[in-house]
Design an enzyme around this catalytic site. Structure first.
Site, PDB file in Angstrom:
ATOM      1  N   GLN A  35      19.286  11.374  65.164  1.00  9.02           N
ATOM      2  CA  GLN A  35      17.985  11.162  65.791  1.00  9.02           C
ATOM      3  C   GLN A  35      17.823   9.701  66.186  1.00  9.02           C
ATOM      4  OE1 GLN A  35      14.652  12.779  63.658  1.00  9.02           O
ATOM      5  NE2 GLN A  35      13.248  12.267  65.298  1.00  9.02           N
ATOM      6  N   PHE A  36      18.210   9.394  67.416  1.00  2.73           N
ATOM      7  CA  PHE A  36      18.154   8.014  67.900  1.00  2.73           C
ATOM      8  C   PHE A  36      16.735   7.473  67.960  1.00  2.73           C
ATOM      9  CE2 PHE A  36      17.414  10.220  71.843  1.00  2.73           C
ATOM     10  CZ  PHE A  36      16.629   9.359  72.586  1.00  2.73           C
ATOM     11  N   THR A  37      15.742   8.347  68.021  1.00  2.00           N
ATOM     12  CA  THR A  37      14.354   7.882  68.134  1.00  2.00           C
ATOM     13  C   THR A  37      13.872   7.161  66.874  1.00  2.00           C
ATOM     14  OG1 THR A  37      13.470  10.013  67.404  1.00  2.00           O
ATOM     15  CG2 THR A  37      13.743   9.690  69.789  1.00  2.00           C
TER      16      THR A  37
END
Length: 152
Positions: A79-81
């Site tokens: 989850q890059f966010t």
């Protein structure tokens, strides 16, 4: 490197309506990678995921056992966010590791996690895909762990 760890009774990941992974009791771990993460960060996060006393023991004493102590499953989701910054009301992801670097790093993370635990108990989503993650949080218990800031 950052991990959002949730104690779950069950969790699953679907892509385009098809379930790609599911677990029973254990941990659902959202993994965020930042630009300068390295093997030391990875080892730190793996150690915390596997050893944090987040479950009760057989007598019901809370915060006594880890996922490893119980042979529970782990569902990891990239989850890059998690490494966003707010620019007014707009999201900025410049701190996140670029996809070309993060996919092999994430795959190596899964491999190393399996070496330290039981690979058959580790599941993951589909890197880079739009995923639907269903989490039945147990408690609720949610922890955010980040590898220590590096000093120059």
């Amino acid at each position: 490197m950052k991990a959002v760890i949730q104690r779950v009774t069950k969790a699953s990941v679907s892509v385009n309506g098809e379930t790609v992974s599911c677990i029973g009791r254990g941990l659902c771990v959202l993994i965020g990678l930042k630009k300068d993460d390295n093997v030391v960060d990875m080892e730190y996060i793996i150690r915390k995921i596997l050893n944090t006393k987040i479950f009760e023991d057989e007598k019901g004493k809370r915060w006594s056992t880890s996922v490893m102590d119980n042979n529970y499953e782990i569902l990891c989701v990239s989850q890059f966010t998690l490494y966003h910054q707010m620019k007014g009301n707009k999201l900025d992801f410049h701190r996140a590791m670029p996809a070309a670097d993060s996919e092999p790093f994430y795959n190596n993370f899964l491999l190393e996690l399996g070496k330290k635990y039981k690979p058959e108990l580790i599941k993951d989503g589909k890197f880079g895909a739009m995923m639907q993650v269903l989490i039945e949080n147990d408690g609720p218990v949610t922890l955010e762990i980040e590898s220590p800031i590096k000093t120059s």
